[in-house]
Design an enzyme around this catalytic site. Structure first.
Site, PDB file in Angstrom:
ATOM      1  N   ARG A   1       0.832  -1.203   0.000  1.00 52.86           N
ATOM      2  CA  ARG A   1       0.000   0.000   0.000  1.00 52.86           C
ATOM      3  C   ARG A   1       0.869   1.256   0.000  1.00 52.86           C
ATOM      4  O   ARG A   1       0.534   2.244  -0.665  1.00 52.86           O
ATOM      5  CB  ARG A   1      -0.885  -0.040   1.251  1.00 52.86           C
ATOM      6  CG  ARG A   1      -1.896   1.043   1.290  1.00 52.86           C
ATOM      7  CD  ARG A   1      -3.091   0.620   2.117  1.00 52.86           C
ATOM      8  NE  ARG A   1      -3.780   1.788   2.630  1.00 52.86           N
ATOM      9  CZ  ARG A   1      -4.891   1.747   3.351  1.00 52.86           C
ATOM     10  NH1 ARG A   1      -5.432   0.584   3.650  1.00 52.86           N
ATOM     11  NH2 ARG A   1      -5.461   2.836   3.775  1.00 52.86           N
TER      12      ARG A   1
ATOM     13  N   GLU B   1       6.369 -19.247   1.538  1.00 49.60           N
ATOM     14  CA  GLU B   1       5.588 -19.971   2.548  1.00 49.60           C
ATOM     15  C   GLU B   1       5.842 -21.464   2.376  1.00 49.60           C
ATOM     16  O   GLU B   1       5.706 -21.991   1.273  1.00 49.60           O
ATOM     17  CB  GLU B   1       4.100 -19.633   2.384  1.00 49.60           C
ATOM     18  CG  GLU B   1       3.126 -20.548   3.075  1.00 49.60           C
ATOM     19  CD  GLU B   1       3.312 -20.669   4.582  1.00 49.60           C
ATOM     20  OE1 GLU B   1       3.669 -19.664   5.233  1.00 49.60           O
ATOM     21  OE2 GLU B   1       3.114 -21.793   5.099  1.00 49.60           O
TER      22      GLU B   1
ATOM     23  N   SER C   1      -2.037 -16.846   5.218  1.00 45.77           N
ATOM     24  CA  SER C   1      -2.968 -16.142   6.119  1.00 45.77           C
ATOM     25  C   SER C   1      -3.852 -17.136   6.846  1.00 45.77           C
ATOM     26  O   SER C   1      -5.056 -16.956   6.945  1.00 45.77           O
ATOM     27  CB  SER C   1      -3.815 -15.120   5.350  1.00 45.77           C
ATOM     28  OG  SER C   1      -4.651 -15.766   4.412  1.00 45.77           O
TER      29      SER C   1
ATOM     30  N   CYS D   1      -5.748 -20.555  15.367  1.00 39.54           N
ATOM     31  CA  CYS D   1      -6.706 -20.409  16.473  1.00 39.54           C
ATOM     32  C   CYS D   1      -8.019 -21.127  16.185  1.00 39.54           C
ATOM     33  O   CYS D   1      -8.788 -21.407  17.099  1.00 39.54           O
ATOM     34  CB  CYS D   1      -7.037 -18.940  16.709  1.00 39.54           C
ATOM     35  SG  CYS D   1      -5.627 -17.846  16.643  1.00 39.54           S
TER      36      CYS D   1
ATOM     37  N   ARG E   1      -3.517  -7.860  -4.110  1.00 41.55           N
ATOM     38  CA  ARG E   1      -2.471  -7.018  -3.533  1.00 41.55           C
ATOM     39  C   ARG E   1      -1.220  -6.919  -4.408  1.00 41.55           C
ATOM     40  O   ARG E   1      -0.255  -6.273  -4.019  1.00 41.55           O
ATOM     41  CB  ARG E   1      -2.054  -7.546  -2.142  1.00 41.55           C
ATOM     42  CG  ARG E   1      -3.205  -7.820  -1.199  1.00 41.55           C
ATOM     43  CD  ARG E   1      -3.780  -6.536  -0.612  1.00 41.55           C
ATOM     44  NE  ARG E   1      -5.071  -6.817   0.017  1.00 41.55           N
ATOM     45  CZ  ARG E   1      -5.265  -6.973   1.325  1.00 41.55           C
ATOM     46  NH1 ARG E   1      -4.252  -6.870   2.149  1.00 41.55           N
ATOM     47  NH2 ARG E   1      -6.463  -7.217   1.798  1.00 41.55           N
TER      48      ARG E   1
ATOM     49  N   ASP F   1       4.881 -14.296  15.675  1.00 45.67           N
ATOM     50  CA  ASP F   1       5.268 -15.200  16.767  1.00 45.67           C
ATOM     51  C   ASP F   1       6.776 -15.398  16.882  1.00 45.67           C
ATOM     52  O   ASP F   1       7.247 -15.949  17.880  1.00 45.67           O
ATOM     53  CB  ASP F   1       4.637 -16.584  16.554  1.00 45.67           C
ATOM     54  CG  ASP F   1       3.139 -16.580  16.771  1.00 45.67           C
ATOM     55  OD1 ASP F   1       2.569 -15.504  16.993  1.00 45.67           O
ATOM     56  OD2 ASP F   1       2.549 -17.680  16.705  1.00 45.67           O
TER      57      ASP F   1
ATOM     58  N   ALA G   1      -2.494 -13.760  17.540  1.00 41.42           N
ATOM     59  CA  ALA G   1      -2.787 -13.160  16.234  1.00 41.42           C
ATOM     60  C   ALA G   1      -2.905 -11.630  16.265  1.00 41.42           C
ATOM     61  O   ALA G   1      -2.396 -10.966  15.360  1.00 41.42           O
ATOM     62  CB  ALA G   1      -4.057 -13.780  15.653  1.00 41.42           C
TER      63      ALA G   1
ATOM     64  N   ARG H   1     -13.368   0.416  42.367  1.00 39.82           N
ATOM     65  CA  ARG H   1     -13.721   1.150  43.588  1.00 39.82           C
ATOM     66  C   ARG H   1     -13.188   0.436  44.827  1.00 39.82           C
ATOM     67  O   ARG H   1     -12.669   1.064  45.757  1.00 39.82           O
ATOM     68  CB  ARG H   1     -15.245   1.285  43.681  1.00 39.82           C
ATOM     69  CG  ARG H   1     -15.706   2.218  44.775  1.00 39.82           C
ATOM     70  CD  ARG H   1     -17.225   2.287  44.849  1.00 39.82           C
ATOM     71  NE  ARG H   1     -17.779   1.074  45.427  1.00 39.82           N
ATOM     72  CZ  ARG H   1     -19.088   0.826  45.557  1.00 39.82           C
ATOM     73  NH1 ARG H   1     -19.977   1.713  45.114  1.00 39.82           N
ATOM     74  NH2 ARG H   1     -19.511  -0.274  46.100  1.00 39.82           N
TER      75      ARG H   1
END
Lengths: 443, 443
Positions: B24, B35, B41, B45, B73, B278, B296, B437
């Site tokens: 960007r 990868e 991506s 989890c 992208r 990580d 994440a 409190r």
């Protein structure tokens, strides 16, 4: 040495919290609470749900009975006592026992005015079928009368009007809601957010927006607006509340919000006289201007502040930002800080974004849409307002945004919040974080 | 002029976010992601819920396919590529295509190391029935193998162990959970909070606490601990993860958490080399000491920081506090900041409270218990830790407390938060406010 006396006018949340903390700090002080009705620590916020029928014991609308409170806190409570004169110069109040008309004269060392708010009224001759939903002491009576009607008009589409609309719809009533603004909940939401709610509410009820009520006749059965004439079985008026300052003769005490001006310890302009809760004005943290937020959490913290200060312990009340939450159907609707509309009126150059996201990971069942609007000051990049509509996890998120606003946090601060994530209840890019990122990266 | 090249090792959240923001900011840069698996991506989890059977399409464990990401992208993605050599002095990496063993040599201008974490292992000879639940690329294979077992041991009662225990119980498995600590989730909770969870989890599963595994034999069917011998059909090992730093030869890059040291822009000690996610170490905001939080949301914000910095836009990563949420059955369990145990180890003089309250007004149906622990530094009155167990509105509250900790807010700041209230989802004295409190008024 004579014991000091603290008189408190009004036994709602603010008054009772003042009493509790003054007692805790000064175990030997005389503390006397005068309450006009027969209830103390009552919760008007629960009225729509009592009317809806979600619970039937109206005693639950009070956190304590007078007896419980007297016993637990050693505070003298005079229910059914109305103040008939308040002499601030001479530190004297006169109270009338509404049961027997006896008059009590009390000299005080400290006074806390906690007279709350009262519903704004529309003028009419005959009010046999015109209702206000305001005080828990009238809860059952009002409920029974309203439940006898089939076609009910509600005047006013603020928080109470919307909550009552739902309560009546769930009981099979035909509801006509007349609101003078172009959209519902206009003190909480900007138009872009409110449009989601308008559409949703319109499925259940007849919604008349942009209509001003000119006249209510026939005891509440005929409503004439600038755009039409409606016949119903009865009318609920919920056009807002105003501070209950009837006892105040010295108009210098009253601020531009019509509530009693207070300083950071809830002190008024009279020495040792405090104002707390819905009758008290404070300062808006964002604008620096006088502000008034008649909500229970504010009342409680004002009472805490005053009670402690009377007791010799100083905590500064930080001022207001305006946080609120309500619901209609499945949707919680919440706001904090300024709406974009308000912010512009106060001269802020705003930048805002709306994010539509989901409350759970894309693969986790049961996720619900959540819509978040953030408003920032373009000059400082500080967050100044937020609005959320969603079905779960709205409350905590609005509180988070409220803290960010109160502490002058920037979009950067908010984006870099190390937020919690698990697929069952959140997103690895939380919608709040996405919204903050969207604004942060515009600079 | 030649185009700049950014190489990214690892296509998880951190790596892909780095790629997105570098792209960007620098539309013409060459960006190449290597990868090792066939997924990018990916969301580990989600694995417990895939195993539980809450969704069946393992593609949902990836936010994007490589093709989608390349197209949207304009980033070059090399899946099934393993880095075999990383020459930081000469700015060269060598990658092997795992399909055909071709070797690629790439000279880079910028490098982002996003190799993630890997499960800690126990040594054993035969691992035919020993399972790790870590990478989405193996999701279906692992699920099928585990679902063939009836009696399953889980070694390790951290977040993953507890989530897997629930997944298996819901599928009718007999679960034996062996944990070396005295209570479950001991990195999230103090003992006083964990006791609620231990009791609840014990109803469903056989829980063995304070037991250390000495040996796993018979391919995962026999477990010998310091306190007993257990026979099962197979064993899942979930004793934690560690940073995946296999490629790093220069041990000076590695910090005391065993992850790669980074500065506020995620830069390592090598010029133009970043570490994110990580595999990256950062600084704890509360203690000022090195910290590592393999979650994440942290990975995403580290990637954002690195990608922007490579792209010439500077946002400082503020450091870590340690926020996490998990669930078991009806209960969400969340923490932020330091546990009281940890805080004491770091030399803080702590003050803490536990509040048991409810999520709704006393009269509103469906309210659920919520238990909140707050931990503050007695010297500064700053909030330094919080733990929550509850069935609704846990997420937002823990995020609120996380923001308070990150911004060094005090108990006073937290108490005076103008929180939202409506009976259907909160209390006029919110449990968070009550807890604040309780501590504030001890001073």
């Amino acid at each position: 040495m004579n014991k000091e006396t603290l008189a408190i006018i009004g036994g709602g949340d603010a008054g009772m919290t003042t009493a509790s903390w003054a007692r805790r700090r000064k175990p030997h002080m005389n503390i006397i609470v005068f309450e006009k009705t027969n209830l103390i620590s009552h919760a008007p916020c629960g009225l729509p749900y009592f009317i809806e029928g979600l619970f039937d014991d109206e005693k639950l609308l009070s956190a304590y009975t007078p007896e419980e409170f007297e016993k637990e806190r050693n505070v003298n409570i005079r229910i059914n006592h109305e103040i008939i004169e308040l002499d601030l110069d001479n530190r004297v109040i006169y109270a009338k026992n509404r049961n027997n008309n006896d008059i009590i004269k009390l000299e005080y060392d400290y006074l806390a005015i906690a007279t709350g708010s009262k519903p704004k009224k529309i003028k009419y001759d005959n009010e046999s079928r015109i209702f206000y939903v305001h005080h828990p002491s009238l809860a059952r009576e009002v409920k029974e009368k309203i439940m006898n009607l089939n076609n009910v008009a509600i005047i006013g589409g603020g928080i109470l009007g919307v909550e009552l609309a739902e309560a009546l719809v769930r009981n099979g009533k035909n509801v006509l809601l007349i609101h003078k603004n172009a959209y519902l909940l206009n003190k909480m939401l900007d138009n872009d957010m409110a449009s989601y709610i308008n559409n949703y509410v319109s499925k259940d009820i007849k919604l008349k927006l942009n209509e001003e009520v000119l006249e209510i006749t026939d005891g509440g059965r005929v409503i004439i607006t600038n755009n039409g004439k409606y016949e119903v079985d009865g009318t609920i008026v919920s056009i807002g509340v105003e501070p209950n300052t009837e006892l105040i003769n010295d108009k210098n005490m009253i601020g531009e919000t019509k509530a009693i001006k207070t300083d950071e310890y809830m002190r008024t302009s009279y020495k040792d006289v405090y104002a707390v809760g819905d009758v008290a004005e404070s300062t808006n943290i964002i604008t620096g201007m006088p502000d008034w937020q008649p909500f229970a959490p504010v009342a409680g913290k004002m009472g805490f502040t005053a009670g402690n200060h009377i007791g010799g312990v100083n905590y500064r009340f930080p001022g207001l930002i305006g946080t609120a939450i309500t619901k209609y159907g499945e949707y919680f609707i919440a706001k904090t800080g300024l709406t974009e509309n308000e912010a512009k009126k106060y001269g802020f150059k705003t930048i805002s974004t709306i994010i539509r996201s989901n409350t759970r990971a894309r693969y986790y069942p049961g996720g619900k849409e959540i819509i978040i609007k953030l408003i920032a000051d373009e000059n400082t990049q500080k967050l100044i307002g937020a609005q959320i509509i969603g079905q779960e996890e709205v409350l905590g998120r609005i509180d988070l945004l409220a803290l960010a606003i109160m502490k002058s946090n920037t979009l950067y601060d908010l984006f870099y919040l190390e937020h919690a994530y698990m697929p069952a209840i959140s997103r690895s890019w939380d919608p709040v974080i996405l919204a903050a990122r969207s604004l942060l990266t515009k600079f």
